[in-house]
Design a protein around this motif. Structure first.
Motif, mmCIF file in Angstrom:
data_model
loop_
_atom_site.group_PDB
_atom_site.id
_atom_site.type_symbol
_atom_site.label_atom_id
_atom_site.label_comp_id
_atom_site.label_asym_id
_atom_site.label_seq_id
_atom_site.Cartn_x
_atom_site.Cartn_y
_atom_site.Cartn_z
ATOM 1 N N LEU A 108 0.682 -1.304 -0.014
ATOM 2 C CA LEU A 108 -0.239 0.175 0.055
ATOM 3 C C LEU A 108 0.826 1.105 -0.274
ATOM 4 O O LEU A 108 1.745 1.478 0.960
ATOM 5 C CB LEU A 108 -0.832 0.115 1.278
ATOM 6 N N SER A 109 0.517 2.144 -0.839
ATOM 7 C CA SER A 109 1.564 3.543 -1.195
ATOM 8 C C SER A 109 1.310 3.963 0.344
ATOM 9 O O SER A 109 0.468 4.583 0.987
ATOM 10 C CB SER A 109 0.717 4.251 -2.105
ATOM 11 N N GLU A 110 2.701 4.476 0.857
ATOM 12 C CA GLU A 110 2.819 4.912 2.030
ATOM 13 C C GLU A 110 2.145 6.405 2.222
ATOM 14 O O GLU A 110 1.226 6.477 3.164
ATOM 15 C CB GLU A 110 4.373 5.358 2.681
ATOM 16 N N LEU A 111 2.069 7.148 1.067
ATOM 17 C CA LEU A 111 1.234 8.220 1.278
ATOM 18 C C LEU A 111 -0.288 8.185 1.300
ATOM 19 O O LEU A 111 -1.000 9.034 1.693
ATOM 20 C CB LEU A 111 1.625 9.252 0.042
ATOM 21 N N ASP A 112 -0.497 7.043 0.673
ATOM 22 C CA ASP A 112 -2.179 6.635 0.963
ATOM 23 C C ASP A 112 -2.621 6.172 2.322
ATOM 24 O O ASP A 112 -3.787 6.453 2.422
ATOM 25 C CB ASP A 112 -2.652 5.519 -0.118
ATOM 26 N N GLU A 113 -1.641 5.668 3.156
ATOM 27 C CA GLU A 113 -1.846 5.455 4.328
ATOM 28 C C GLU A 113 -2.286 6.654 5.257
ATOM 29 O O GLU A 113 -3.184 6.451 6.005
ATOM 30 C CB GLU A 113 -0.629 4.803 5.112
ATOM 31 N N TYR A 114 -1.460 7.755 5.095
ATOM 32 C CA TYR A 114 -2.157 9.232 5.575
ATOM 33 C C TYR A 114 -3.552 9.351 5.340
ATOM 34 O O TYR A 114 -4.469 10.124 6.200
ATOM 35 C CB TYR A 114 -1.255 10.265 5.292
ATOM 36 N N ALA A 115 -3.969 8.924 4.107
ATOM 37 C CA ALA A 115 -5.330 9.234 3.681
ATOM 38 C C ALA A 115 -6.332 8.379 4.438
ATOM 39 O O ALA A 115 -7.507 8.797 4.929
ATOM 40 C CB ALA A 115 -5.723 9.015 2.149
ATOM 41 N N VAL A 116 -6.219 7.066 4.632
ATOM 42 C CA VAL A 116 -6.824 6.295 5.364
ATOM 43 C C VAL A 116 -6.947 6.737 6.773
ATOM 44 O O VAL A 116 -7.833 6.750 7.386
ATOM 45 C CB VAL A 116 -5.962 4.735 5.266
ATOM 46 N N GLU A 117 -5.555 7.089 7.469
ATOM 47 C CA GLU A 117 -5.620 7.688 8.943
ATOM 48 C C GLU A 117 -6.569 8.632 9.016
ATOM 49 O O GLU A 117 -7.377 8.867 9.802
ATOM 50 C CB GLU A 117 -4.422 7.988 9.294
ATOM 51 N N GLN A 118 -6.641 9.682 7.997
ATOM 52 C CA GLN A 118 -7.657 10.692 8.223
ATOM 53 C C GLN A 118 -8.805 10.321 7.846
ATOM 54 O O GLN A 118 -9.886 11.149 8.480
ATOM 55 C CB GLN A 118 -7.224 11.904 7.208
ATOM 56 N N ALA A 119 -9.161 9.419 7.183
ATOM 57 C CA ALA A 119 -10.674 8.996 7.070
ATOM 58 C C ALA A 119 -11.165 8.508 8.447
ATOM 59 O O ALA A 119 -12.156 8.689 8.801
ATOM 60 C CB ALA A 119 -10.891 7.862 5.955
ATOM 61 N N LEU A 120 -10.306 7.802 9.155
ATOM 62 C CA LEU A 120 -10.558 7.124 10.357
ATOM 63 C C LEU A 120 -10.711 8.231 11.382
ATOM 64 O O LEU A 120 -11.550 8.008 12.154
ATOM 65 C CB LEU A 120 -9.474 6.160 10.604
ATOM 66 N N GLN A 121 -10.038 9.170 11.523
ATOM 67 C CA GLN A 121 -10.137 10.242 12.365
ATOM 68 C C GLN A 121 -11.349 10.965 12.096
ATOM 69 O O GLN A 121 -12.058 11.214 13.060
ATOM 70 C CB GLN A 121 -8.962 11.253 12.342
ATOM 71 N N ILE A 122 -11.738 11.285 10.918
ATOM 72 C CA ILE A 122 -12.958 12.019 10.608
ATOM 73 C C ILE A 122 -14.218 11.037 10.970
ATOM 74 O O ILE A 122 -15.037 11.497 11.483
ATOM 75 C CB ILE A 122 -13.149 12.369 9.115
ATOM 76 N N ALA A 123 -14.046 9.825 10.769
ATOM 77 C CA ALA A 123 -15.191 8.909 11.106
ATOM 78 C C ALA A 123 -15.290 8.720 12.682
ATOM 79 O O ALA A 123 -16.602 8.701 12.998
ATOM 80 C CB ALA A 123 -14.917 7.567 10.550
ATOM 81 N N ASP A 124 -14.327 8.899 13.247
ATOM 82 C CA ASP A 124 -14.223 8.773 14.800
ATOM 83 C C ASP A 124 -15.138 10.001 15.458
ATOM 84 O O ASP A 124 -15.668 9.914 16.382
ATOM 85 C CB ASP A 124 -12.946 8.775 15.362
ATOM 86 N N GLU A 125 -15.052 11.168 14.723
ATOM 87 C CA GLU A 125 -15.652 12.395 15.386
ATOM 88 C C GLU A 125 -17.246 12.473 14.707
ATOM 89 O O GLU A 125 -17.913 13.296 15.081
ATOM 90 C CB GLU A 125 -14.827 13.575 14.718
ATOM 91 N N ALA A 126 -17.559 11.892 13.738
ATOM 92 C CA ALA A 126 -18.908 11.629 13.106
ATOM 93 C C ALA A 126 -19.979 11.065 13.775
ATOM 94 O O ALA A 126 -19.306 9.839 14.534
ATOM 95 C CB ALA A 126 -18.692 11.182 11.549
ATOM 96 N N ASP A 127 -21.223 11.326 13.913
ATOM 97 C CA ASP A 127 -22.122 10.535 14.740
ATOM 98 C C ASP A 127 -22.273 9.222 13.885
ATOM 99 O O ASP A 127 -22.413 8.176 14.534
ATOM 100 C CB ASP A 127 -23.387 11.316 14.604
#
Length: 261
Positions: A36-55
């Protein structure tokens, strides 16, 4: 209503491996280990953080590639994404960024989305233009190269850091964003996450499912192609300057000859 996040990821050749071109002057992806492209891991991480903050939120990871590309999806699923979509078709061989943006756009539309998150570039092509092309094809705003991103009340906000200043940007959803490697360290998959990933759904689509003509992608539909390639010459021994009172002058002459000064 659940926030639908799609993360575009790519399975790329390991940068530490012996990478080379195949006979048709496309990258030989079969003769080198991938990940998995290392730069795409940051995108996955940000998606997870956004999901954690969402209802309520659902994260879909999306990739285009051969059978081995499933490894990239499994890595993202083990990090915490909910499901995956894998676009695989023999006619995709040799597809450039124009064709890839078309395939991703069709797949994103089919999947349904509120927010698409991409890495800042792929570590093999390193063009960095796909998020903008994807946004254009989807007809939605783009907010790219973010080092910080959040979603609230139907708006995505982020900070873009430049050499001299930082910009605060925002766009109404649906939108496409890309994040940099300064957006936050990606988490390591836990053993529980790795085991759970094996049970998460992975939908496999082909060009027919996306109603894309094979002539619009692959080498036939590519807007760019490699005309020729040759192996980089082996590195030669460096120049040694012995300082016997003239070292500074010799070093300056060497740098001037190389047009460094």
């Amino acid at each position: 209503m659940s926030l639908r996040i799609v993360v575009c990821v790519k399975y790329v050749p390991d940068a530490t491996g012996d990478r080379h071109f195949a006979e048709d002057l496309t990258v030989d992806r079969d003769d080198v280990d991938g990940l998995l492209s290392e730069l795409d891991e940051y995108a996955v991480e940000q998606a997870l953080q956004i999901a954690d903050e969402a209802d309520e939120a659902e994260i879909t990871v999306l990739t285009v590639g051969g059978d081995d590309a499933k490894d990239a999806l499994r890595k993202a699923l083990s990090m915490g994404a909910d499901k995956a979509v894998h676009v695989a078709d023999d006619d995709l061989h040799g597809t450039d960024v124009m064709g890839t943006s078309l395939v991703l756009a069709k797949a994103v539309e089919r999947t349904g989305y509120d927010l698409v998150i991409c890495g800042m570039a792929s570590t093999d092509g390193t063009m960095g233009v796909l998020p903008a092309m994807l946004a254009e094809r989807l007809g939605v705003p783009q907010v790219t190269l973010l080092s910080q991103v959040s979603v609230e009340d139907g708006t995505v906000r982020g900070r873009r850091d430049g050499d001299a200043a930082s910009e605060q940007l925002e766009a109404s959803l649906p939108a496409v964003v890309s994040v940099t490697d300064q957006s936050g360290e990606a988490r390591y998959p836990s053993f529980k996450g790795i085991m759970a990933a094996k049970k998460k759904p992975v939908e496999v689509l082909d060009l027919e499912d996306l109603e894309i003509d094979g002539d619009d992608v692959g080498l036939k539909g590519a807007w760019t192609q490699v005309d020729s390639a040759e192996q980089r010459p082996a590195r030669t021994a460096g120049t040694i300057v012995k300082d016997e009172g003239e070292g500074g002058r010799q070093l300056a002459e060497f740098l001037a000859a190389q047009k460094f000064i």
